[in-house]
Design a protein around this motif. Structure first.
Motif, PDB file in Angstrom:
ATOM      1  N   ARG A  38       0.822  -1.209   0.000  1.00 44.91           N
ATOM      2  CA  ARG A  38       0.000   0.000   0.000  1.00 44.91           C
ATOM      3  C   ARG A  38       0.857   1.260   0.000  1.00 44.91           C
ATOM      4  O   ARG A  38       0.549   2.247  -0.674  1.00 44.91           O
ATOM      5  N   GLU A  87       3.850   1.552  -1.263  1.00 45.59           N
ATOM      6  CA  GLU A  87       4.473   1.657  -2.586  1.00 45.59           C
ATOM      7  C   GLU A  87       3.468   2.205  -3.597  1.00 45.59           C
ATOM      8  O   GLU A  87       3.815   3.025  -4.455  1.00 45.59           O
ATOM      9  N   ILE A  88       2.235   1.761  -3.501  1.00 43.58           N
ATOM     10  CA  ILE A  88       1.208   2.273  -4.417  1.00 43.58           C
ATOM     11  C   ILE A  88       0.957   3.746  -4.173  1.00 43.58           C
ATOM     12  O   ILE A  88       0.765   4.545  -5.102  1.00 43.58           O
ATOM     13  N   ALA A  89       0.973   4.159  -2.918  1.00 43.46           N
ATOM     14  CA  ALA A  89       0.740   5.573  -2.591  1.00 43.46           C
ATOM     15  C   ALA A  89       1.867   6.462  -3.122  1.00 43.46           C
ATOM     16  O   ALA A  89       1.640   7.593  -3.553  1.00 43.46           O
ATOM     17  N   LYS A  90       3.084   5.994  -3.073  1.00 38.06           N
ATOM     18  CA  LYS A  90       4.220   6.773  -3.582  1.00 38.06           C
ATOM     19  C   LYS A  90       4.136   6.949  -5.084  1.00 38.06           C
ATOM     20  O   LYS A  90       4.471   8.003  -5.617  1.00 38.06           O
ATOM     21  N   ARG A  91       3.728   5.930  -5.812  1.00 40.61           N
ATOM     22  CA  ARG A  91       3.718   6.002  -7.273  1.00 40.61           C
ATOM     23  C   ARG A  91       2.489   6.711  -7.821  1.00 40.61           C
ATOM     24  O   ARG A  91       2.447   7.041  -8.994  1.00 40.61           O
ATOM     25  N   ARG A  92       1.490   7.017  -7.038  1.00 37.25           N
ATOM     26  CA  ARG A  92       0.281   7.661  -7.526  1.00 37.25           C
ATOM     27  C   ARG A  92       0.575   9.143  -7.803  1.00 37.25           C
ATOM     28  O   ARG A  92       1.077   9.829  -6.908  1.00 37.25           O
ATOM     29  N   PRO A  93       0.298   9.733  -9.056  1.00 36.25           N
ATOM     30  CA  PRO A  93       0.569  11.152  -9.358  1.00 36.25           C
ATOM     31  C   PRO A  93      -0.386  12.068  -8.596  1.00 36.25           C
ATOM     32  O   PRO A  93      -1.530  11.703  -8.339  1.00 36.25           O
ATOM     33  N   GLY A  96      -2.999  14.863  -8.202  1.00 34.90           N
ATOM     34  CA  GLY A  96      -4.076  15.363  -9.046  1.00 34.90           C
ATOM     35  C   GLY A  96      -4.298  16.883  -8.860  1.00 34.90           C
ATOM     36  O   GLY A  96      -3.730  17.504  -7.962  1.00 34.90           O
TER      37      GLY A  96
END
Length: 326
Positions: free
Chosen positions: A301, A303-309, A311
């Motif tokens: 989770r 890692e996913i949060a870091k890669r999210r651009p 908005g």
């Protein structure tokens, strides 16, 4: 001599002669019926001759009527008992015994050798090794010739202590005779049906006879199998033997009073602690696995949060930019 003759003439009065004649007739009839039952045809003549012989002997030797009647009764009893003695009784013998020895496994081996020497066989054998709570034991089902059962039970006394034994004998002579009669009748019937089937002219008769023959043959085979099983039970007796250890670990005496309660409480505490440790030992691996899964989920989770651009902001989305007016 004249006195003797006159005495005999006095004894042979008409009433006495009539009584002797009636007694001789009764004895002759009894013997005739007995001989007719035992030997069939020609018995009437033998009975008559025996009756005449008894009457002649009674007159010539001066026997009393009581002596003649006693002899006739004894002969009738002998004839009545002789067919019973000729019957070959069929007996089924079963038994069980408990044998206490030092080594149950070694005793089982010796019993197996003993049974084989007697001409029998071991039909079933079960051995249980010793544990912390129970000593070793064994059980055996033996098939022994009927005339060797007593000798085998006596031989068990030489292997250890026979704590109990029970032997039961059942007379199955009537059952065996009934099976023999049924088998003979069924064989006669099947033979007759085969003859009828060979002489049958019509197909319908042939089919009907063949169906009846199959039914009778199946019943005959069943009866023969039952008779063979009964004969095996008569010839080979069944003996169940339980083999146990001669001495088992003695239970430790528990003290009474305060010390007894203290000992019981300590035992309960140790038992509870062992149960808790056992439960924890069973749960800890699952807790460790759940912790690893949780760590993996958290890492994914992040890692996913870091890669999210990132908005657009809410203000920029709500008010679009307008060009300046002149």
């Amino acid at each position: 001599m004249k006195r003797n003759r006159s005495a005999r003439g006095h004894v042979g009065t008409p009433a006495r002669r009539l009584a002797r004649a009636l007694l001789a007739a009764v004895v002759g009839g009894t013997l005739a019926v007995s001989l007719a039952a035992c030997s069939g045809g020609g018995a009437g003549e033998s009975g008559a001759s025996d009756g005449g012989g008894a009457d002649t002997a009674a007159r010539s030797e001066g026997f009393t009527e009581g002596d003649v009647a006693a002899d006739a009764a004894a002969g009738a009893v002998g004839l009545a008992e002789s067919p019973e003695e000729a019957v070959d009784r069929e007996l089924v013998t079963t038994g069980n015994a408990t044998l206490a020895v030092d080594d149950p496994f070694d005793a089982a081996e010796q019993i197996a050798d003993l049974v084989e020497q007697a001409g029998g066989r071991v039909e079933a054998r079960d051995e249980r090794a010793a544990t912390a709570d129970e000593p070793g034991s064994a059980s055996m089902t033996l098939r022994i010739p009927a005339d060797r059962v007593s000798a085998t039970l006596d031989a068990l006394d030489e292997l250890g202590e026979v704590r109990d034994r029970h032997v039961e004998t059942i007379d199955v002579t009537g059952t065996a005779q009934d099976l023999d009669a049924r088998i003979a009748a069924l064989r006669t019937s099947t033979d007759r049906l085969r003859e009828l089937m060979a002489d049958a002219d019509r197909t319908s008769d042939l089919i009907e006879i063949e169906a009846e023959l199959s039914t009778r043959q199946a019943e005959l085979d069943s009866r023969v199998s039952e008779r063979n099983r009964l004969s095996d039970e008569v010839a080979m007796s069944t003996l169940h033997v339980e083999i146990v250890a001669e001495s088992s670990p003695a239970a430790k005496a528990q003290p009474g009073g305060f010390l007894g309660g203290l000992s019981a409480g300590w035992s309960a505490l140790v038992t509870t602690f062992n149960v808790v440790v056992l439960v924890l030992g069973a749960i800890i691996p699952w807790l460790a696995l759940a912790g690893v899964v949780l760590l993996i989920v958290v890492a994914v989770r992040r890692e996913i949060a870091k890669r999210r651009p990132a908005g657009p902001t809410l203000l920029e989305t709500a008010t679009p930019a307008t060009a300046p007016t002149d």
